[in-house]
Scaffold this active site. Structure first.
Site, PDB file in Angstrom:
ATOM      1  N   GLY A 198      44.889  33.018  53.678  1.00 33.24           N
ATOM      2  CA  GLY A 198      45.279  32.931  52.270  1.00 33.24           C
ATOM      3  C   GLY A 198      46.204  34.063  51.841  1.00 33.24           C
ATOM      4  O   GLY A 198      46.662  34.870  52.664  1.00 33.24           O
ATOM      5  N   ILE A 227      45.869  36.907  49.872  1.00 35.83           N
ATOM      6  CA  ILE A 227      45.505  38.314  50.070  1.00 35.83           C
ATOM      7  C   ILE A 227      45.057  38.541  51.510  1.00 35.83           C
ATOM      8  O   ILE A 227      45.318  39.599  52.091  1.00 35.83           O
ATOM      9  CB  ILE A 227      44.427  38.735  49.042  1.00 35.83           C
ATOM     10  N   ASP A 262      39.446  30.579  58.932  1.00 35.78           N
ATOM     11  CA  ASP A 262      39.894  29.947  57.680  1.00 35.78           C
ATOM     12  C   ASP A 262      39.815  28.433  57.860  1.00 35.78           C
ATOM     13  O   ASP A 262      40.148  27.921  58.928  1.00 35.78           O
ATOM     14  CB  ASP A 262      41.344  30.375  57.390  1.00 35.78           C
ATOM     15  N   PHE A 282      37.140  36.818  52.206  1.00 32.69           N
ATOM     16  CA  PHE A 282      38.031  36.276  51.166  1.00 32.69           C
ATOM     17  C   PHE A 282      37.773  34.792  50.908  1.00 32.69           C
ATOM     18  O   PHE A 282      38.364  34.239  49.972  1.00 32.69           O
ATOM     19  CB  PHE A 282      39.496  36.349  51.626  1.00 32.69           C
ATOM     20  N   SER A 323      36.447  40.596  41.548  1.00 33.67           N
ATOM     21  CA  SER A 323      37.530  40.406  40.581  1.00 33.67           C
ATOM     22  C   SER A 323      37.206  41.097  39.271  1.00 33.67           C
ATOM     23  O   SER A 323      36.037  41.186  38.863  1.00 33.67           O
ATOM     24  CB  SER A 323      37.690  38.901  40.330  1.00 33.67           C
ATOM     25  N   TYR A 343      33.955  30.142  38.174  1.00 37.23           N
ATOM     26  CA  TYR A 343      34.585  31.010  39.178  1.00 37.23           C
ATOM     27  C   TYR A 343      34.110  32.456  39.003  1.00 37.23           C
ATOM     28  O   TYR A 343      33.669  33.106  39.953  1.00 37.23           O
ATOM     29  CB  TYR A 343      36.114  30.926  39.058  1.00 37.23           C
ATOM     30  N   LYS A 392      31.700  35.210  41.343  1.00 43.01           N
ATOM     31  CA  LYS A 392      32.002  36.601  41.733  1.00 43.01           C
ATOM     32  C   LYS A 392      30.845  37.521  41.346  1.00 43.01           C
ATOM     33  O   LYS A 392      30.428  38.382  42.120  1.00 43.01           O
ATOM     34  CB  LYS A 392      33.314  37.076  41.090  1.00 43.01           C
ATOM     35  N   ASN A 406      45.148  42.109  38.723  1.00 42.63           N
ATOM     36  CA  ASN A 406      45.997  40.915  38.914  1.00 42.63           C
ATOM     37  C   ASN A 406      46.923  41.099  40.112  1.00 42.63           C
ATOM     38  O   ASN A 406      47.989  41.714  39.971  1.00 42.63           O
ATOM     39  CB  ASN A 406      46.816  40.646  37.644  1.00 42.63           C
ATOM     40  N   LEU A 451      50.506  33.673  36.578  1.00 38.45           N
ATOM     41  CA  LEU A 451      51.770  33.954  35.905  1.00 38.45           C
ATOM     42  C   LEU A 451      52.951  34.131  36.866  1.00 38.45           C
ATOM     43  O   LEU A 451      53.997  33.492  36.687  1.00 38.45           O
ATOM     44  CB  LEU A 451      51.602  35.219  35.039  1.00 38.45           C
ATOM     45  N   ASP A 470      41.207  33.044  28.166  1.00 40.01           N
ATOM     46  CA  ASP A 470      41.936  34.280  28.486  1.00 40.01           C
ATOM     47  C   ASP A 470      41.361  35.462  27.702  1.00 40.01           C
ATOM     48  O   ASP A 470      41.086  35.343  26.509  1.00 40.01           O
ATOM     49  CB  ASP A 470      43.417  34.146  28.090  1.00 40.01           C
TER      50      ASP A 470
HETATM   51  N1  UDP Z   1      50.124  33.358  31.582  1.00 41.10           N
HETATM   52  C1  UDP Z   1      51.118  32.751  30.830  1.00 41.10           C
HETATM   53  N2  UDP Z   1      51.715  31.616  31.314  1.00 41.10           N
HETATM   54  C2  UDP Z   1      51.369  31.073  32.521  1.00 41.10           C
HETATM   55  C3  UDP Z   1      50.352  31.701  33.291  1.00 41.10           C
HETATM   56  C4  UDP Z   1      49.750  32.835  32.780  1.00 41.10           C
HETATM   57  O1  UDP Z   1      51.453  33.213  29.729  1.00 41.10           O
HETATM   58  O2  UDP Z   1      51.930  30.029  32.884  1.00 41.10           O
HETATM   59  C5  UDP Z   1      49.486  34.594  31.075  1.00 41.10           C
HETATM   60  C6  UDP Z   1      47.984  34.467  30.872  1.00 41.10           C
HETATM   61  O3  UDP Z   1      47.708  33.974  29.577  1.00 41.10           O
HETATM   62  C7  UDP Z   1      47.532  35.896  31.072  1.00 41.10           C
HETATM   63  C8  UDP Z   1      48.520  36.463  32.078  1.00 41.10           C
HETATM   64  O4  UDP Z   1      49.647  35.584  32.059  1.00 41.10           O
HETATM   65  O5  UDP Z   1      47.687  36.612  29.871  1.00 41.10           O
HETATM   66  C9  UDP Z   1      47.972  36.512  33.490  1.00 41.10           C
HETATM   67  O6  UDP Z   1      47.437  35.244  33.801  1.00 41.10           O
HETATM   68  P1  UDP Z   1      47.009  34.867  35.289  1.00 41.10           P
HETATM   69  O7  UDP Z   1      46.539  33.442  35.260  1.00 41.10           O
HETATM   70  O8  UDP Z   1      48.105  35.206  36.230  1.00 41.10           O
HETATM   71  O9  UDP Z   1      45.808  35.856  35.609  1.00 41.10           O
HETATM   72  P2  UDP Z   1      44.419  36.122  34.824  1.00 41.10           P
HETATM   73  O10 UDP Z   1      44.565  37.454  34.171  1.00 41.10           O
HETATM   74  O11 UDP Z   1      44.187  35.001  33.882  1.00 41.10           O
HETATM   75  O12 UDP Z   1      43.428  36.171  35.927  1.00 41.10           O
END
Ligand code: UDP
Length: 349
Positions: free
Chosen positions: A16, A18, A37, A87, A131, A156, A160, A186, A207, A308
């Site tokens: 994967g 990481i 894996d 992992f 996490s 999820y 953890k 992250n 993101l 979030d």
């Molecule tokens: N985010 C966003 N658009 C996307 C995906 C994520 O604005 O298409 C934002 C999300 O709301 C958070 C940040 O990016 O504030 C990180 O999100 P991610 O899913 O990468 O990681 P998380 O912190 O949720 O584990």
């Protein structure tokens, strides 16, 4: 690490995102690695990318860690290792809300198999991928390892938390065992060689893969989930950690257990935050990506994403002081690496 040792590490879930980066860093630090894996969310090409970077073949066993007997016969009976990095787990938050039983079954069962066989084969050391999700939205920031965990806001996240607790109680009952849980913030980016990186199946949830796919034209537009949070620019704050820095944290965690005998029971189960300690907003990240790579990322503001947290970043003092680890890569370089990887995958340039 002392040069006279070529210890072997089992990397469960090593194909994967990481896992591949960690395998590279382990091998470059002088360890041998065997990857196990089931390829449920990975591709053999990722292992080939690892082999290309390290310049040799890496033993790979296609096995589901939930299958206790197969894991015993094909991995624990065949390879001599004294450390495991675990992992092998599902990681899509939204999917876990829709299918909690799938997450409980897979994430807990695979850990149970690993712990059971570590006991059976007297394997000493475990590094577990935990996490920052275990903190929920902390009352005080940055989050330290003592910050109370809150009720997980997804199945999820609950796996953890439960996994951490299962490991803690198992280690307490088995005197030869030792474990380190790394609470990732992250993880983003890719290996500078662009031979390995994050390759989500389907529409990315996270993101940075969404940003790189939008920049590559695979997605039309990035939705920024919320600009009305109580943060400087209204978008969420996160602590983005380069995946190579994160991979190195696993190596120093293994080093610690291999090289330093535990002084007391407190040292047999330890937790470390792995982040940069620096909060970055979603809008800042998009802006930096566009600037360092000279490529536009079409985006619009959208509604908040349910579940979030508004803001979270790590206190990294414990990892800095006890593990001697710190995040080194500049965020701009990390975003360059993420884009280089996406371009290679898409055959751009
Ligand atoms: N985010 C966003 N658009 C996307 C995906 C994520 O604005 O298409 C934002 C999300 O709301 C958070 C940040 O990016 O504030 C990180 O999100 P991610 O899913 O990468 O990681 P998380 O912190 O949720 O584990």
């Amino acid at each position: 690490m002392a040069s006279n040792k070529r210890k072997t590490v089992l990397v469960a879930g090593g194909a994967g995102y990481i896992g591949t980066h960690t395998t590279v860093e382990l091998i470059e630090a002088g360890y041998d690695v065997v990857i196990a894996d089931n390829l449920s969310n990975a591709d053999l090409s990722a292992v080939q990318g690892v082999e290309r970077i390290v310049g040799r073949s890496v033993p790979f066993v296609q096995v589901d860690c939930c299958d206790l007997d197969a894991l015993r016969q094909e991995v624990f009976e065949k390879y001599p290792f004294d450390s495991v990095i675990h992992f092998a787990a599902y990681k899509a938050v939204g999917e876990s809300v829709a299918e909690p039983l799938k997450y409980f079954r897979n994430n807990l069962d695979s850990l149970l198999s690993v712990l059971t066989l570590m006991k059976e084969f007297e394997v000493h050391n475990l590094v577990f991928s935990s996490s920052a999700t275990v903190y929920g939205q902390p009352d005080e920031l940055p989050a330290t390892e003592q910050t109370p965990r809150q009720r997980a806001n997804s199945p999820y996240g609950l796996t953890k938390q439960m996994s951490e607790d299962m490991i803690q109680d198992t280690v307490a009952a088995i005197p030869f065992m030792r474990a380190i849980a790394l609470r990732y913030f992250n993880p983003i980016g890719a290996h500078p060689s662009a031979w390995i990186g994050e390759l989500p199946k389907g529409v990315p949830n996270n993101l940075v893969p969404f940003i790189t796919q939008t920049a590559a034209g695979v997605r039309k537009e990035l939705a920024i989930f919320g600009d009305d949070y109580a943060t400087p620019d209204g978008s969420c704050l996160r602590d983005y950690i380069d995946v190579v820095d994160l991979a190195r944290a696993h190596v120093v965690a293994v080093d610690r257990m291999v090289e330093l005998p535990a002084e007391d029971d407190r040292q047999r189960y330890e937790i470390f935050n792995i982040g940069t300690g620096r909060p970055v907003s979603v809008l800042e990240l998009v802006d930096l990506f566009e600037r360092v790579n000279g490529v536009p990322v079409p985006h619009r503001i959208a509604a908040r994403r349910p579940g979030d947290v508004e803001k979270i970043w790590a206190a990294t003092d414990k990892a800095n002081e006890v593990l001697g680890w710190r995040a080194e890569r500049e965020l701009g370089d990390t975003l360059r690496a993420a884009w280089a990887w996406e371009k290679r995958v898409r055959g751009l340039e």
